[in-house]
Design a protein around this motif. Sequence first.
Motif, PDB file in Angstrom:
ATOM      1  N   MET A  28       0.817  -1.188   0.000  1.00 39.70           N
ATOM      2  CA  MET A  28       0.000   0.000   0.000  1.00 39.70           C
ATOM      3  C   MET A  28       0.869   1.264   0.000  1.00 39.70           C
ATOM      4  SD  MET A  28      -3.045   0.858  -0.089  1.00 39.70           S
ATOM      5  CE  MET A  28      -4.039   2.266   0.076  1.00 39.70           C
ATOM      6  N   ARG A  29       1.949   1.229   0.786  1.00 40.32           N
ATOM      7  CA  ARG A  29       2.834   2.398   0.825  1.00 40.32           C
ATOM      8  C   ARG A  29       3.545   2.609  -0.503  1.00 40.32           C
ATOM      9  NH1 ARG A  29       5.706   2.456   6.723  1.00 40.32           N
ATOM     10  NH2 ARG A  29       3.954   3.378   7.820  1.00 40.32           N
ATOM     11  N   LEU A  30       3.799   1.536  -1.232  1.00 42.55           N
ATOM     12  CA  LEU A  30       4.447   1.673  -2.535  1.00 42.55           C
ATOM     13  C   LEU A  30       3.534   2.417  -3.502  1.00 42.55           C
ATOM     14  CD1 LEU A  30       6.850   1.097  -4.340  1.00 42.55           C
ATOM     15  CD2 LEU A  30       5.809  -1.095  -4.907  1.00 42.55           C
ATOM     16  N   LEU A  31       2.260   2.091  -3.497  1.00 43.31           N
ATOM     17  CA  LEU A  31       1.300   2.807  -4.341  1.00 43.31           C
ATOM     18  C   LEU A  31       1.214   4.272  -3.930  1.00 43.31           C
ATOM     19  CD1 LEU A  31      -0.805   2.549  -6.593  1.00 43.31           C
ATOM     20  CD2 LEU A  31      -2.481   2.025  -4.833  1.00 43.31           C
ATOM     21  N   LEU A  32       1.221   4.510  -2.645  1.00 35.95           N
ATOM     22  CA  LEU A  32       1.215   5.880  -2.141  1.00 35.95           C
ATOM     23  C   LEU A  32       2.485   6.614  -2.569  1.00 35.95           C
ATOM     24  CD1 LEU A  32      -0.361   7.886  -0.325  1.00 35.95           C
ATOM     25  CD2 LEU A  32       0.992   7.031   1.570  1.00 35.95           C
ATOM     26  N   ALA A  33       3.619   5.925  -2.550  1.00 35.06           N
ATOM     27  CA  ALA A  33       4.885   6.535  -2.946  1.00 35.06           C
ATOM     28  C   ALA A  33       4.882   6.932  -4.420  1.00 35.06           C
ATOM     29  CB  ALA A  33       6.032   5.581  -2.666  1.00 35.06           C
ATOM     30  N   LEU A  34       4.173   6.193  -5.226  1.00 34.75           N
ATOM     31  CA  LEU A  34       4.122   6.508  -6.654  1.00 34.75           C
ATOM     32  C   LEU A  34       3.105   7.601  -6.979  1.00 34.75           C
ATOM     33  CD1 LEU A  34       4.380   2.918  -8.134  1.00 34.75           C
ATOM     34  CD2 LEU A  34       6.146   4.677  -8.095  1.00 34.75           C
ATOM     35  N   LEU A  35       1.967   7.580  -6.307  1.00 37.91           N
ATOM     36  CA  LEU A  35       0.907   8.537  -6.625  1.00 37.91           C
ATOM     37  C   LEU A  35       1.024   9.852  -5.861  1.00 37.91           C
ATOM     38  CD1 LEU A  35      -2.121   6.097  -6.804  1.00 37.91           C
ATOM     39  CD2 LEU A  35      -0.758   7.007  -8.689  1.00 37.91           C
ATOM     40  N   LEU A  36       1.328   9.777  -4.579  1.00 36.05           N
ATOM     41  CA  LEU A  36       1.472  10.964  -3.727  1.00 36.05           C
ATOM     42  C   LEU A  36       2.772  10.853  -2.940  1.00 36.05           C
ATOM     43  CD1 LEU A  36      -2.178  11.163  -2.375  1.00 36.05           C
ATOM     44  CD2 LEU A  36      -1.145  12.627  -4.110  1.00 36.05           C
ATOM     45  N   PRO A  37       3.886  11.068  -3.618  1.00 39.33           N
ATOM     46  CA  PRO A  37       5.181  10.857  -2.950  1.00 39.33           C
ATOM     47  C   PRO A  37       5.360  11.669  -1.677  1.00 39.33           C
ATOM     48  CG  PRO A  37       5.503  11.279  -5.295  1.00 39.33           C
ATOM     49  CD  PRO A  37       4.061  11.486  -4.998  1.00 39.33           C
ATOM     50  N   TRP A  38       4.893  12.883  -1.647  1.00 39.37           N
ATOM     51  CA  TRP A  38       5.088  13.731  -0.466  1.00 39.37           C
ATOM     52  C   TRP A  38       4.379  13.159   0.750  1.00 39.37           C
ATOM     53  CZ3 TRP A  38       0.809  15.835   1.854  1.00 39.37           C
ATOM     54  CH2 TRP A  38      -0.372  15.825   1.104  1.00 39.37           C
ATOM     55  N   LEU A  39       3.212  12.566   0.551  1.00 42.25           N
ATOM     56  CA  LEU A  39       2.441  12.029   1.673  1.00 42.25           C
ATOM     57  C   LEU A  39       3.129  10.802   2.277  1.00 42.25           C
ATOM     58  CD1 LEU A  39      -0.122  12.357   3.321  1.00 42.25           C
ATOM     59  CD2 LEU A  39      -1.288  10.918   1.652  1.00 42.25           C
TER      60      LEU A  39
ATOM     61  N   GLY B  72       9.033  17.621 -11.965  1.00 41.00           N
ATOM     62  CA  GLY B  72       9.553  17.097 -10.708  1.00 41.00           C
ATOM     63  C   GLY B  72       8.811  15.896 -10.170  1.00 41.00           C
ATOM     64  N   TRP B  73       7.675  15.547 -10.764  1.00 41.26           N
ATOM     65  CA  TRP B  73       6.875  14.431 -10.253  1.00 41.26           C
ATOM     66  C   TRP B  73       7.653  13.119 -10.320  1.00 41.26           C
ATOM     67  CZ3 TRP B  73       1.425  14.748  -9.103  1.00 41.26           C
ATOM     68  CH2 TRP B  73       0.893  13.554  -8.664  1.00 41.26           C
ATOM     69  N   ILE B  74       8.305  12.841 -11.415  1.00 39.97           N
ATOM     70  CA  ILE B  74       9.029  11.569 -11.566  1.00 39.97           C
ATOM     71  C   ILE B  74      10.211  11.482 -10.593  1.00 39.97           C
ATOM     72  CG2 ILE B  74      10.384  10.176 -13.172  1.00 39.97           C
ATOM     73  CD1 ILE B  74       8.285  10.706 -15.201  1.00 39.97           C
ATOM     74  N   PRO B  75      11.060  12.520 -10.476  1.00 38.42           N
ATOM     75  CA  PRO B  75      12.124  12.419  -9.461  1.00 38.42           C
ATOM     76  C   PRO B  75      11.563  12.299  -8.042  1.00 38.42           C
ATOM     77  CG  PRO B  75      12.619  14.177 -10.989  1.00 38.42           C
ATOM     78  CD  PRO B  75      11.243  13.699 -11.307  1.00 38.42           C
ATOM     79  N   ALA B  76      10.440  12.968  -7.758  1.00 42.24           N
ATOM     80  CA  ALA B  76       9.831  12.870  -6.430  1.00 42.24           C
ATOM     81  C   ALA B  76       9.352  11.448  -6.164  1.00 42.24           C
ATOM     82  CB  ALA B  76       8.672  13.857  -6.311  1.00 42.24           C
ATOM     83  N   ALA B  77       8.760  10.814  -7.153  1.00 44.97           N
ATOM     84  CA  ALA B  77       8.284   9.440  -6.988  1.00 44.97           C
ATOM     85  C   ALA B  77       9.458   8.475  -6.808  1.00 44.97           C
ATOM     86  CB  ALA B  77       7.434   9.034  -8.187  1.00 44.97           C
ATOM     87  N   ILE B  78      10.517   8.668  -7.571  1.00 46.77           N
ATOM     88  CA  ILE B  78      11.700   7.802  -7.433  1.00 46.77           C
ATOM     89  C   ILE B  78      12.319   7.977  -6.050  1.00 46.77           C
ATOM     90  CG2 ILE B  78      14.039   7.411  -8.280  1.00 46.77           C
ATOM     91  CD1 ILE B  78      12.940   8.153 -11.093  1.00 46.77           C
ATOM     92  N   TRP B  79      12.445   9.215  -5.613  1.00 48.02           N
ATOM     93  CA  TRP B  79      13.003   9.506  -4.294  1.00 48.02           C
ATOM     94  C   TRP B  79      12.147   8.882  -3.199  1.00 48.02           C
ATOM     95  CZ3 TRP B  79      12.427  14.864  -1.657  1.00 48.02           C
ATOM     96  CH2 TRP B  79      13.147  14.897  -0.473  1.00 48.02           C
ATOM     97  N   SER B  80      10.833   8.962  -3.357  1.00 47.42           N
ATOM     98  CA  SER B  80       9.914   8.425  -2.368  1.00 47.42           C
ATOM     99  C   SER B  80      10.019   6.901  -2.278  1.00 47.42           C
ATOM    100  CB  SER B  80       8.490   8.852  -2.727  1.00 47.42           C
ATOM    101  OG  SER B  80       7.582   8.405  -1.779  1.00 47.42           O
ATOM    102  N   VAL B  81      10.111   6.228  -3.413  1.00 51.62           N
ATOM    103  CA  VAL B  81      10.249   4.771  -3.416  1.00 51.62           C
ATOM    104  C   VAL B  81      11.571   4.371  -2.783  1.00 51.62           C
ATOM    105  CG1 VAL B  81      10.496   2.747  -4.911  1.00 51.62           C
ATOM    106  CG2 VAL B  81       8.698   4.406  -5.361  1.00 51.62           C
TER     107      VAL B  81
END
Length: 63
Positions: free
Chosen positions: A1-12, A35-44
């Motif tokens: 579930m957190r992985l999906l969250l990391a991809l869709l709403l990385p900041w959250l 910046g969305w793609i780097p944010a998602a990669i960073w979040s994952v």
Amino acid sequence: MRLLLALLLPWLQFFTIGRPFAGIFCLILQLTLIGWIPAAIWSVYALSQYKTDQKIKKAVAGR
């Protein structure tokens, strides 16, 4: 579930793992479409580090 969250709403996702300042910075990064793609990669990446840290704490506590 957190992985999906990391991809869709990385900041959250950063707030769920206890890193609010990274979450705010990630939100600013995510507000730009580029910046969305780097944010998602960073979040994952941060999520994988968090899971590793949790496993290490569990292993050390089990000794």
